[in-house]
Scaffold this motif. Structure first.
Motif, short mmCIF file in Angstrom:
data_model
loop_
_atom_site.label_atom_id
_atom_site.label_comp_id
_atom_site.label_asym_id
_atom_site.label_seq_id
_atom_site.Cartn_x
_atom_site.Cartn_y
_atom_site.Cartn_z
N ASN A 1 0.80 -1.11 -0.01
CA ASN A 1 0.12 0.10 0.03
C ASN A 1 0.93 1.23 -0.06
OD1 ASN A 1 -2.93 -1.36 0.46
ND2 ASN A 1 -1.28 -2.28 2.21
N LEU A 2 1.86 1.28 -0.78
CA LEU A 2 2.79 2.22 -0.77
C LEU A 2 2.45 3.66 -1.35
CD1 LEU A 2 5.81 2.38 0.42
CD2 LEU A 2 6.60 2.24 -1.79
N THR A 3 2.16 4.65 -0.86
CA THR A 3 1.81 6.09 -1.25
C THR A 3 3.07 6.89 -1.41
OG1 THR A 3 1.81 7.17 0.85
CG2 THR A 3 -0.30 5.69 0.17
N PRO A 4 3.00 7.79 -2.38
CA PRO A 4 4.27 8.62 -2.61
C PRO A 4 4.76 9.43 -1.40
CG PRO A 4 2.39 8.97 -4.13
CD PRO A 4 1.98 8.19 -3.37
N GLU A 5 3.85 9.65 -0.62
CA GLU A 5 4.43 10.13 0.85
C GLU A 5 5.11 9.03 1.74
OE1 GLU A 5 2.84 12.32 4.92
OE2 GLU A 5 1.28 11.32 3.50
N ALA A 6 4.67 7.90 1.66
CA ALA A 6 5.27 6.90 2.33
C ALA A 6 6.65 6.47 1.82
CB ALA A 6 4.38 5.52 2.49
N GLN A 7 6.47 6.52 0.31
CA GLN A 7 7.90 6.29 -0.46
C GLN A 7 8.91 7.13 0.03
OE1 GLN A 7 8.95 3.59 -2.81
NE2 GLN A 7 10.55 4.66 -1.89
N ALA A 8 8.52 8.40 0.31
CA ALA A 8 9.59 9.63 0.38
C ALA A 8 10.06 9.28 1.61
CB ALA A 8 8.76 10.80 0.23
N MET A 9 9.34 8.89 2.74
CA MET A 9 9.59 8.52 4.21
C MET A 9 10.67 7.50 4.25
SD MET A 9 6.72 9.39 6.77
CE MET A 9 5.38 8.55 5.94
N LEU A 10 10.37 6.21 3.38
CA LEU A 10 11.22 5.23 3.22
C LEU A 10 12.44 5.38 2.93
CD1 LEU A 10 8.58 2.42 1.97
CD2 LEU A 10 9.91 2.55 4.20
N ASP A 11 12.68 6.35 1.65
CA ASP A 11 13.76 6.77 1.00
C ASP A 11 14.69 7.57 2.19
OD1 ASP A 11 12.97 5.43 -1.21
OD2 ASP A 11 12.49 7.16 -2.31
N GLN A 12 14.01 8.37 2.67
CA GLN A 12 14.65 9.17 3.72
C GLN A 12 15.29 8.32 4.83
OE1 GLN A 12 12.86 12.67 5.51
NE2 GLN A 12 11.17 12.44 3.50
N GLN B 1 17.59 10.77 16.21
CA GLN B 1 16.14 11.44 16.44
C GLN B 1 15.55 11.48 15.17
OE1 GLN B 1 17.93 15.01 18.19
NE2 GLN B 1 17.83 14.18 20.22
N ASP B 2 16.31 11.59 14.13
CA ASP B 2 15.73 11.84 12.92
C ASP B 2 15.00 10.20 12.50
OD1 ASP B 2 16.58 14.16 12.81
OD2 ASP B 2 18.35 13.76 11.38
N ALA B 3 15.64 9.33 12.58
CA ALA B 3 14.96 8.06 12.53
C ALA B 3 13.89 7.78 13.32
CB ALA B 3 16.12 6.80 12.60
N ASN B 4 14.00 7.84 14.54
CA ASN B 4 12.87 7.72 15.31
C ASN B 4 11.80 8.49 14.76
OD1 ASN B 4 13.98 5.69 16.90
ND2 ASN B 4 14.62 7.44 18.36
#
Length: 586
Positions: free
Chosen positions: A88-99, A132-135
């Motif tokens: 159920n990957l959304t563009p928003e979730a994809q961006a967070m995964l990449d980060q 902190q960023d990863a959390n």
């Protein structure tokens, strides 16, 4: 007693609802901290059965049900989150995964190749900021995943027993602390081990195995003697004594229930994750257990419910062997994976360096090149990457090969700041066993997923294109292996890691499970180059002939035992264990 059982059952049911919600919406560090608060009620359920009402069927059922629902739960929740996100990957979730992937890559690089220009304070500040960023990203991803998750049904014994093979049994080992309600000042006793046996017909047997301290000491002695591999009379005598001592504590008490059985599905706990049960004996000087039983390892008996929930493989087998540790080729000669390869969703924890990791180096393994050639003969469509091409860069582009075989050095480094002797380390929380078990004692520990890893091309130079040649367990969990039926890590110490009670080993074994691999074949200790190559060639020959993933390993081990000579010593044939689906490849 009936009222006590009903009250505890009602409380556990409420906790189960809260646990399901929190595991679906929290980041890993928060998940573990929350799960730790429930240890008291888990111990209470087991104590009520084993210490107070061992013959009460309702107490038996409640204890085993609680164990099956909670053991390995954090690993399962992380795996489920990844699967849901991929579907159920959304563009928003994809961006967070990449980060998140970028944060973890930066973290691994900072740990294994720290800039010389940073002061200690600056170094720690960068690590803290990455954490902190990863959390924050993990928590957001967990919430995104939870929006799509169907409401799950709690595990029931009746459902699980249907998945146990005929002539088989599920053996759930558990380390627990007995609870004494009559002694409020000191209600929690010293840790103990127990074993619960579930049969295909639903019958349940349970045995208290004794104090954990004595069993852990026996585990250490057995493992130490096995690792030596010496063939002198004195060494063999010492190994036999250590084997007998451990066997008398963890196997003999359950042996009377195993008559006429053929397949043991073993879910170890705590230090029992470190040993090959196959090398125990049916009696002093008798057959090894591998000669009597097929043995399969599970993180939890609950794993049986997901064996048939698989995804198709997208590429042929991939073999990485004999890396050039000084030079790497960052070119990608194979099909690239989709950009949706997923990281796991866990806290990075406290990432202080174990040792001066930048000084760690490895020498060549020429025997692994021969190993790769032998395997390629029975896997004709496999892609083989050796020397400079056996790189971290290329491995990270792979999309779910049917088989992933990596023949290289593996490593597990000790914690630079271990907790007190009486504590058990987890990923983000250490629980002091002398403290009340219904409240966690938070202690910062170094992240074990950064202390386990594989050395690939360019490792010694810490240079592999835009990578450093070090594939940490944290990064391995980012691989896209949903659809990979078998991962083989033909390297030393790949099955090791930090122990977390009820959660198995935090290391490469956990990482490749999170990455999606159905089955992992990994080593518990270093075996000679030629000995490993011989075992692997035999294993693949049997695997490709149609044998099951577990049966092929067992037949290889039996063959080595029958042939005598030095390879009949368990040091050679018992070093590898297979966890996950034991059935034939599809």
């Amino acid at each position: 007693l009936p009222q006590a059982i009903r009250s505890l059952q009602a409380g556990l049911a409420i906790e189960e609802q809260h646990l399901e919600l929190n595991l679906a919406t929290l980041a890993e560090a928060q998940r573990q901290a929350y799960a730790a608060t429930l240890m008291g009620s888990t111990n209470s359920a087991i104590s009520l059965h084993l210490q107070i009402a061992p013959d009460n069927p309702e107490a038996t059922k409640l204890a085993l049900t609680t164990l099956l629902r909670r053991k390995g739960r954090l690993l399962e929740s992380g795996l489920n989150s990844l699967q849901v996100l991929r579907q159920n990957l959304t563009p928003e979730a994809q961006a967070m995964l990449d980060q998140l992937t970028a944060k973890r890559q930066a973290l691994a690089a900072l740990v294994y190749n720290p800039p010389t220009t940073l002061t200690t304070a600056q170094y720690q500040a960068q690590l803290m900021q990455l954490e902190q960023d990863a959390n924050q990203l993990e928590a957001a991803l967990a919430r995104s995943s939870a929006r799509y998750q169907a409401e799950s049904t709690p595990v029931e014994i009746a459902t699980l027993q249907e998945q146990i093979p005929a002539h088989g049994v599920l053996v759930e080992y558990i380390r627990y602390r007995p609870y004494d309600a009559t002694n409020p000042a000191n209600s929690w006793g010293a840790p103990r081990y127990a074993a619960y046996l579930l049969f295909p017909d639903g019958r349940v047997e349970a045995v208290d195995l004794g104090e954990a301290a004595a069993i852990d000491a026996a585990v250490n002695a057995f493992s130490r003697e096995l690792r030596q591999g010496a063939l002198s009379v004195s060494s063999l005598t010492s190994l036999e004594a250590a084997t007998r001592n451990l066997q008398s504590r963890i196997f003999d008490p359950i042996a009377p229930y195993l008559t006429d059985l053929e397949h043991l599905l073993i879910s170890p706990d705590s230090e029992l994750n470190r040993i090959p049960f196959e090398a125990l004996q049916t009696e002093a000087g008798g057959d090894y257990l591998v000669q009597r039983y097929q043995i399969s390892y599970l993180n939890s008996g609950r794993d049986l419910l997901t064996l048939d929930v698989t995804e198709p493989s997208t590429t042929p087998a991939l073999i990485l062997a004999n890396p050039d540790y000084d030079t790497a080729d960052s070119a990608v000669p194979i099909a690239q994976a989709s950009s949706t390869s997923q990281p796991d969703t866990r806290s990075l924890g406290d990432n202080r360096r174990s040792i001066e990791l930048q000084d760690l180096e490895f020498g060549p393994l020429p025997g692994t090149a021969t190993e790769a050639e032998a395997i390629a003969d029975v896997l004709p469509n496999a892609t083989i990457l050796t020397e400079a091409q056996a790189s971290e860069n290329i491995l990270k582009t792979v999309a779910a090969p049917r088989i992933l075989h990596i023949a290289t050095h593996g490593f597990f480094l000790e914690n630079a700041n271990p907790s007190s002797p009486g504590s058990r380390s987890g990923l983000a929380v250490v629980l002091d066993e002398n403290a009340p078990t219904n409240s966690p004692v938070g202690v910062a520990v170094e992240n074990p997923l950064l202390r386990s890893g594989l050395a690939l091309a360019g490792f010694n130079a810490r240079s592999s294109g835009d990578e450093d040649g070090v594939l940490t367990a944290l990064e391995a969990a980012n691989l896209n292996l949903f659809g990979t039926q078998l991962v083989v890590l033909s390297a030393c110490d790949t099955g090791l890691g930090d122990i977390a009670n009820g959660e198995g080993i935090y290391g490469l074994r956990r990482a490749f499970t999170l990455a999606g691999a159905e089955t992992q074949l990994m080593s518990l200790w270093l075996v000679s180059d030629d000995g490993t190559s011989d075992l692997m060639a035999r294993y693949y020959d049997k695997l490709t002939s149609g044998m099951g993933r577990g049966e092929a390993l067992r037949e290889t081990q039996l063959e080595m035992i029958r042939e005598g000579e030095r390879y009949s010593h368990p040091y050679y044939w018992a070093s590898f264990i297979l966890a996950g689906d034991w059935r034939p490849l599809e």
